[in-house]
Motif scaffolding. Structure first.
Motif, PDB file in Angstrom:
ATOM      1  N   UNK A  86      -9.357   6.958  -6.959  1.00 41.15           N
ATOM      2  CA  UNK A  86      -8.971   8.309  -7.362  1.00 41.15           C
ATOM      3  C   UNK A  86      -7.459   8.476  -7.312  1.00 41.15           C
ATOM      4  N   UNK A  87      -6.851   8.005  -6.213  1.00 44.46           N
ATOM      5  CA  UNK A  87      -5.405   8.140  -6.071  1.00 44.46           C
ATOM      6  C   UNK A  87      -4.667   7.374  -7.164  1.00 44.46           C
ATOM      7  N   UNK A  88      -5.160   6.185  -7.497  1.00 37.23           N
ATOM      8  CA  UNK A  88      -4.490   5.321  -8.469  1.00 37.23           C
ATOM      9  C   UNK A  88      -4.603   5.836  -9.893  1.00 37.23           C
ATOM     10  N   UNK A  89      -5.334   6.934 -10.082  1.00 35.74           N
ATOM     11  CA  UNK A  89      -5.477   7.526 -11.415  1.00 35.74           C
ATOM     12  C   UNK A  89      -4.700   8.829 -11.554  1.00 35.74           C
ATOM     13  N   UNK A 121       0.840  -1.203   0.000  1.00 37.82           N
ATOM     14  CA  UNK A 121       0.000   0.000   0.000  1.00 37.82           C
ATOM     15  C   UNK A 121       0.873   1.251   0.000  1.00 37.82           C
ATOM     16  N   UNK A 122       1.865   1.253   0.862  1.00 35.22           N
ATOM     17  CA  UNK A 122       2.744   2.422   0.985  1.00 35.22           C
ATOM     18  C   UNK A 122       3.549   2.630  -0.294  1.00 35.22           C
ATOM     19  N   UNK A 123       4.005   1.552  -0.906  1.00 37.11           N
ATOM     20  CA  UNK A 123       4.766   1.642  -2.144  1.00 37.11           C
ATOM     21  C   UNK A 123       3.904   2.258  -3.249  1.00 37.11           C
ATOM     22  N   UNK A 124       2.672   1.826  -3.338  1.00 36.86           N
ATOM     23  CA  UNK A 124       1.740   2.356  -4.340  1.00 36.86           C
ATOM     24  C   UNK A 124       1.460   3.839  -4.088  1.00 36.86           C
ATOM     25  N   UNK A 125       1.243   4.197  -2.832  1.00 31.59           N
ATOM     26  CA  UNK A 125       0.979   5.584  -2.449  1.00 31.59           C
ATOM     27  C   UNK A 125       2.162   6.484  -2.811  1.00 31.59           C
ATOM     28  N   UNK A 126       3.359   6.065  -2.446  1.00 36.08           N
ATOM     29  CA  UNK A 126       4.546   6.876  -2.717  1.00 36.08           C
ATOM     30  C   UNK A 126       4.818   6.986  -4.217  1.00 36.08           C
ATOM     31  N   UNK A 150       2.888  10.897 -10.568  1.00 35.68           N
ATOM     32  CA  UNK A 150       1.711  10.104 -10.890  1.00 35.68           C
ATOM     33  C   UNK A 150       2.000   8.617 -10.793  1.00 35.68           C
ATOM     34  N   UNK A 151       0.965   7.809 -11.019  1.00 34.72           N
ATOM     35  CA  UNK A 151       1.080   6.346 -10.851  1.00 34.72           C
ATOM     36  C   UNK A 151       1.718   5.727 -12.093  1.00 34.72           C
ATOM     37  N   UNK A 152       3.040   5.867 -12.190  1.00 38.40           N
ATOM     38  CA  UNK A 152       3.760   5.416 -13.382  1.00 38.40           C
ATOM     39  C   UNK A 152       4.891   4.447 -13.066  1.00 38.40           C
ATOM     40  N   UNK A 186       0.608  -3.487 -12.195  1.00 38.90           N
ATOM     41  CA  UNK A 186       0.917  -4.548 -11.231  1.00 38.90           C
ATOM     42  C   UNK A 186       0.897  -3.992  -9.818  1.00 38.90           C
ATOM     43  N   UNK A 187       1.489  -2.827  -9.636  1.00 40.07           N
ATOM     44  CA  UNK A 187       1.549  -2.204  -8.315  1.00 40.07           C
ATOM     45  C   UNK A 187       0.146  -1.880  -7.799  1.00 40.07           C
ATOM     46  N   UNK A 188      -0.704  -1.355  -8.669  1.00 38.23           N
ATOM     47  CA  UNK A 188      -2.078  -1.019  -8.268  1.00 38.23           C
ATOM     48  C   UNK A 188      -2.870  -2.270  -7.909  1.00 38.23           C
TER      49      UNK A 188
END
Length: 325
Positions: free
Chosen positions: A303-306, A62-67, A73-75, A124-126
């Motif tokens: 929302x965050x993952x976008x 979760x923290x890795x995805x957030x950071x 952005x989520x790239x 994959x991370x999401x």
């Protein structure tokens, strides 16, 4: 000008001014329906297997995805390794305690065997973050839209100022989230991730021993909780010592965080800050209800993952998550 061009131009202007574009409309369910139909099953099965062996993995992913999402952005830029002397995001101080990279690499390796060059590390991370916290119930807590592509830039210099600090006050937190296209409700809901995982003593020891520089404790922190934390983190705090962020339910992804928060047992200053704003405090009370928290957390994660996603022909599909092609 054609209407489509006008629309594109307006989007570009908004993205430039605001500094982030929410790309949820560009993502979709079952993006890999034809190109890699087994992707979600592979990610889920590997993630659940690893979580079964390590109960602290959900908090890590979760923290890795957030950071990742809060910088560029989520790239999947958080996954890129240093090249020579050029430091990447994972080398920045706020990210030095991140982990979960090996698990993401293992999933990527399996997907490259099944569908070479098809599934992005960002997707994959999401997916893995969602699946990790959905175990052991084995019921997905939110839908993950896919279609992200991987970025090829990762700079350590871009991390500070984008990642929320455990020492932040409410105003700072709100401004940072607004810059990412997230609101106060998202801020409170996503803070609920602190219901699982551990924190190093150094991230909160000032609240115990020297809050105002006079050898005092933070008066907003529960006195009994202070003594419990001091027993676990004797001063000076050992940088390697960790404590549970939710002492009542750190092994379960639930609404317990909000219950301890109203008891003034939020571990970080950023946790306690949620009670200093009227709207935020009201949301804290609402999210004490288990179903309400899970529903709102799922909405905010989507929302965050976008945030700032790369889609279409932007970016690339990395063959290995740690290096650009």
């Amino acid at each position: 000008m054609r209407p489509s061009f006008v629309s594109m131009l307006l989007t570009l202007v908004v993205c430039t001014v605001v500094g982030v574009c929410n790309g949820q409309d560009q993502l979709r369910m079952k993006f890999y329906h034809k190109s890699c139909p087994s992707v979600e099953t592979i990610v889920r099965d590997i993630t659940w297997s690893k979580v079964a062996a390590s109960s602290i993995l959900p908090a890590k992913l979760l923290r890795l995805h957030f950071h990742d999402c809060f910088v560029r952005g989520c790239d999947a830029s958080i996954l890129l390794d240093r090249v020579g002397t050029d430091q990447t995001e994972k080398d920045a101080r706020p990210n030095l305690s991140l982990s979960g990279y090996d698990e993401i690499n293992d999933i990527k390796s399996k997907l490259e065997q099944a569908c070479p060059g098809v599934v992005s590390c960002a997707d994959i991370l999401a997916l893995a973050a969602r699946d990790a916290v959905s175990f052991p119930s084995r019921t997905p807590l939110w839908d993950v839209l896919t279609g992200r592509r991987d970025g090829n830039v990762s700079l350590a210099s871009e991390v500070n100022g984008n990642i929320p600090s455990p020492f932040s006050d409410f105003s700072t937190l709100k401004q940072l989230f607004v810059k990412k296209g997230l609101n106060v409700n998202d801020l409170v809901a996503l803070s609920g991730a602190h219901t699982i995982g551990f924190a190093h003593c150094g991230t909160f020891s000032r609240r115990l021993y020297n809050f105002t520089g006079k050898g005092d404790a933070d008066p907003s922190l529960n006195a009994t909780y202070i003594e419990s934390l001091k027993a676990q983190c004797p001063n000076p705090a050992n940088a390697q010592t960790t404590v549970e962020m939710d002492p009542q339910s750190s092994g379960s992804f639930d609404s317990s965080y909000f219950n301890i928060l109203v008891q003034n047992k939020g571990l970080f200053q950023s946790d306690a800050a949620l009670l200093t704003d009227k709207a935020s405090s009201k949301t804290v009370q609402q999210l004490r209800k288990p179903r309400a928290f899970l529903d709102e957390f799922g909405k905010s994660m989507k929302k965050m993952a976008a945030i700032g996603v790369l889609t279409g022909k932007a970016g690339e599909i990395r063959k290995q998550c740690g290096v650009v092609n």
